[in-house]
Design an enzyme around this catalytic site. Sequence first.
Site, PDB file in Angstrom:
ATOM      1  N   CYS A 145       8.729  -1.050  -5.215  1.00  0.00           N
ATOM      2  CA  CYS A 145       9.271   0.275  -5.566  1.00  0.00           C
ATOM      3  C   CYS A 145      10.633   0.561  -4.917  1.00  0.00           C
ATOM      4  CB  CYS A 145       8.278   1.364  -5.170  1.00  0.00           C
ATOM      5  SG  CYS A 145       7.482   1.076  -3.586  1.00  0.00           S
ATOM      6  N   HIS A 178      10.200   8.125  -2.975  1.00  0.00           N
ATOM      7  CA  HIS A 178      10.886   7.402  -1.900  1.00  0.00           C
ATOM      8  C   HIS A 178      12.359   7.823  -1.900  1.00  0.00           C
ATOM      9  CE1 HIS A 178       7.371   5.082  -1.351  1.00  0.00           C
ATOM     10  NE2 HIS A 178       7.782   3.888  -1.686  1.00  0.00           N
TER      11      HIS A 178
HETATM   12  P1  NAP Z   1      -4.973   1.931  -4.391  1.00  0.00           P
HETATM   13  O1  NAP Z   1      -4.749   3.351  -4.718  1.00  0.00           O
HETATM   14  O2  NAP Z   1      -5.581   1.573  -3.100  1.00  0.00           O
HETATM   15  O3  NAP Z   1      -5.809   1.273  -5.600  1.00  0.00           O
HETATM   16  C1  NAP Z   1      -6.212  -0.083  -5.552  1.00  0.00           C
HETATM   17  C2  NAP Z   1      -6.774  -0.452  -6.908  1.00  0.00           C
HETATM   18  O4  NAP Z   1      -7.067  -1.857  -6.919  1.00  0.00           O
HETATM   19  C3  NAP Z   1      -8.072   0.267  -7.231  1.00  0.00           C
HETATM   20  O5  NAP Z   1      -8.189   0.428  -8.611  1.00  0.00           O
HETATM   21  C4  NAP Z   1      -9.093  -0.760  -6.737  1.00  0.00           C
HETATM   22  O6  NAP Z   1     -10.362  -0.608  -7.350  1.00  0.00           O
HETATM   23  C5  NAP Z   1      -8.456  -2.032  -7.208  1.00  0.00           C
HETATM   24  N1  NAP Z   1      -8.975  -3.194  -6.526  1.00  0.00           N
HETATM   25  C6  NAP Z   1      -9.050  -3.389  -5.195  1.00  0.00           C
HETATM   26  N2  NAP Z   1      -9.651  -4.575  -4.939  1.00  0.00           N
HETATM   27  C7  NAP Z   1      -9.932  -5.123  -6.136  1.00  0.00           C
HETATM   28  C8  NAP Z   1     -10.576  -6.321  -6.538  1.00  0.00           C
HETATM   29  N3  NAP Z   1     -11.012  -7.227  -5.646  1.00  0.00           N
HETATM   30  N4  NAP Z   1     -10.727  -6.568  -7.860  1.00  0.00           N
HETATM   31  C9  NAP Z   1     -10.291  -5.660  -8.776  1.00  0.00           C
HETATM   32  N5  NAP Z   1      -9.692  -4.500  -8.458  1.00  0.00           N
HETATM   33  C10 NAP Z   1      -9.512  -4.230  -7.145  1.00  0.00           C
HETATM   34  O7  NAP Z   1      -3.589   1.123  -4.420  1.00  0.00           O
HETATM   35  P2  NAP Z   1      -2.293   1.367  -5.338  1.00  0.00           P
HETATM   36  O8  NAP Z   1      -1.344   2.213  -4.624  1.00  0.00           O
HETATM   37  O9  NAP Z   1      -2.701   1.722  -6.718  1.00  0.00           O
HETATM   38  O10 NAP Z   1      -1.648  -0.073  -5.300  1.00  0.00           O
HETATM   39  C11 NAP Z   1      -2.323  -1.187  -5.820  1.00  0.00           C
HETATM   40  C12 NAP Z   1      -1.411  -2.386  -5.739  1.00  0.00           C
HETATM   41  O11 NAP Z   1      -0.286  -2.146  -6.591  1.00  0.00           O
HETATM   42  C13 NAP Z   1      -0.822  -2.638  -4.367  1.00  0.00           C
HETATM   43  O12 NAP Z   1      -1.668  -3.408  -3.563  1.00  0.00           O
HETATM   44  C14 NAP Z   1       0.452  -3.339  -4.695  1.00  0.00           C
HETATM   45  O13 NAP Z   1       0.216  -4.723  -4.866  1.00  0.00           O
HETATM   46  C15 NAP Z   1       0.844  -2.722  -6.009  1.00  0.00           C
HETATM   47  N6  NAP Z   1       1.844  -1.664  -5.788  1.00  0.00           N
HETATM   48  C16 NAP Z   1       3.064  -1.934  -6.173  1.00  0.00           C
HETATM   49  C17 NAP Z   1       4.036  -1.019  -5.983  1.00  0.00           C
HETATM   50  C18 NAP Z   1       5.399  -1.378  -6.349  1.00  0.00           C
HETATM   51  O14 NAP Z   1       6.230  -1.135  -5.533  1.00  0.00           O
HETATM   52  N7  NAP Z   1       5.671  -1.922  -7.516  1.00  0.00           N
HETATM   53  C19 NAP Z   1       3.810   0.204  -5.411  1.00  0.00           C
HETATM   54  C20 NAP Z   1       2.542   0.483  -5.017  1.00  0.00           C
HETATM   55  C21 NAP Z   1       1.570  -0.487  -5.219  1.00  0.00           C
HETATM   56  P3  NAP Z   1     -11.559   0.216  -6.629  1.00  0.00           P
HETATM   57  O15 NAP Z   1     -11.401   1.639  -7.078  1.00  0.00           O
HETATM   58  O16 NAP Z   1     -12.769  -0.438  -7.173  1.00  0.00           O
HETATM   59  O17 NAP Z   1     -11.396   0.033  -5.159  1.00  0.00           O
HETATM   60  O1  3JN Z   2       4.443   0.983   0.837  1.00  0.00           O
HETATM   61  C1  3JN Z   2       5.082   1.267  -0.187  1.00  0.00           C
HETATM   62  O2  3JN Z   2       5.715   2.317  -0.287  1.00  0.00           O
HETATM   63  C2  3JN Z   2       5.109   0.310  -1.328  1.00  0.00           C
HETATM   64  C3  3JN Z   2       4.000  -0.650  -1.219  1.00  0.00           C
HETATM   65  C4  3JN Z   2       3.876  -1.667  -2.005  1.00  0.00           C
HETATM   66  C5  3JN Z   2       2.805  -2.621  -1.808  1.00  0.00           C
HETATM   67  C6  3JN Z   2       1.669  -2.242  -1.109  1.00  0.00           C
HETATM   68  C7  3JN Z   2       0.658  -3.170  -0.883  1.00  0.00           C
HETATM   69  C8  3JN Z   2       0.768  -4.444  -1.335  1.00  0.00           C
HETATM   70  C9  3JN Z   2       2.914  -3.902  -2.312  1.00  0.00           C
HETATM   71  C10 3JN Z   2       4.107  -4.279  -3.104  1.00  0.00           C
HETATM   72  O3  3JN Z   2       4.254  -3.783  -4.209  1.00  0.00           O
HETATM   73  O4  3JN Z   2       4.925  -5.082  -2.645  1.00  0.00           O
HETATM   74  C11 3JN Z   2       1.903  -4.815  -2.042  1.00  0.00           C
HETATM   75  C12 3JN Z   2       1.979  -6.228  -2.506  1.00  0.00           C
HETATM   76  O5  3JN Z   2       1.856  -6.447  -3.697  1.00  0.00           O
HETATM   77  O6  3JN Z   2       2.146  -7.112  -1.669  1.00  0.00           O
END
Ligand code: NAP
Ligand code: 3JN
Length: 347
Positions: free
Chosen positions: A132, A252
């Site tokens: 992000c 952010h």
């Molecule tokens: P979150 O609110 O903690 O949600 C995590 C999601 O992943 C929930 O739907 C969870 O399901 C699911 N999950 C966890 N473990 C799993 C598994 N073993 N198999 C299938 N589903 C699983 O986190 P979030 O903020 O949405 O972020 C999720 C991910 O998106 C991050 O870890 C990161 O990699 C990515 N992300 C990317 C950005 C970006 O900058 N592009 C920003 C934020 C996040 P349950 O409800 O069953 O726990």
């Molecule tokens: O912390 C934030 O503001 C962005 C977080 C992104 C994030 C959180 C957990 C795992 C990522 C990401 O998108 O890089 C990951 C990940 O995919 O490693």
Amino acid sequence: MSTQKLFNVAVVGATGAVGEQIIGLLEKRNFPIAELKLLSSARSAGSSVMFKGRELIVEEAAPDSFKGVEIALFSAGGEVSKALAPHAVSHGAICIDNTNAFRMDPDTPLVVPEVNIDKISGHKGIIANPNCSTIQMVAALKPLYDRYGISRIIVSTYQAVSGAGSMAIGELLRQTGDVLAGKEIKPDILPVGSLPVKHQIAFNAIPQIDKFQDNGYTLEEMKMVRETKKILGDEQIAVTATCVRVPVVYGHSESVYAELNHDYELEDVKRLLSDSPGVVLADDPASQRYPLATDAAGKPDVFVGRLRRDLGSPRGLNMWIVSDNLLKGAAWNAVQIAEYIAIGSQE
Ligand code: NAP
Ligand code: 3JN
């Protein structure tokens, strides 16, 4: 008259902070969906989510969840993407991955549509969504890069807790109430859920996002360094980042110093930015107008303001860049890519 192709779509991480936004955008944008499959871990399997007035039941994500799926949007963490995206690809799906798992893989395009949408044609089944903090910075810098060239970027971020997931939002709200009520604080999630040491986020600023690397930078900071070079296609740009978590829920903010390769006029820079798709110039000191996280929250754009020439370097430009981290920083960037795939397949 040709009928519009409809896609079988899967959202992995459907119950998370990012997944929820992806589902909302698919509905709001009326994405051409035949069937929508919502996947999570076993914890949320069986729960329901409303989509276009219908109740959809969330299923546990597994390798065979992707039979018949054409577009899969992943946001369930890097390990889930590494484990399941290859299965989705082998079933014929194009994966748009929001995690760090494949971003630096040379075979995986790392795409911000306003910057390098041309790269999606080279995909081998997976297209990566950048971090992000990187997305909003490169979206704002790209027009300047094209016009003037950039030799150096120094960025400090002020990142909202929603970037760390839905549990981190709960932690900030709970802690804020507890501090105001004079109760004892027991930090549970931030700065990094999987590490033993926790810090208070309410009324604080934590200079750690993700784990520390051997070079003293955090992984979030190194993501910004590496991803910026890959997206702009320029390994020569010197990038340095300091990433800080602040008690903001959505949006952010970034203080960015960019050193341009050529002389510039501030008015030209402002015109370039206001003419750039996806970028909104919010810069009027006389009326105290500048980007604010509270204004950016819920909007798809990248807001830029506080533009001023550096006092020590005439080609240096200081600016303030703000965007909704869950929208342009994650869900909207991913859905934009999905829309390009859908449009491409109609041609
Ligand atoms: P979150 O609110 O903690 O949600 C995590 C999601 O992943 C929930 O739907 C969870 O399901 C699911 N999950 C966890 N473990 C799993 C598994 N073993 N198999 C299938 N589903 C699983 O986190 P979030 O903020 O949405 O972020 C999720 C991910 O998106 C991050 O870890 C990161 O990699 C990515 N992300 C990317 C950005 C970006 O900058 N592009 C920003 C934020 C996040 P349950 O409800 O069953 O726990
Ligand atoms: O912390 C934030 O503001 C962005 C977080 C992104 C994030 C959180 C957990 C795992 C990522 C990401 O998108 O890089 C990951 C990940 O995919 O490693």
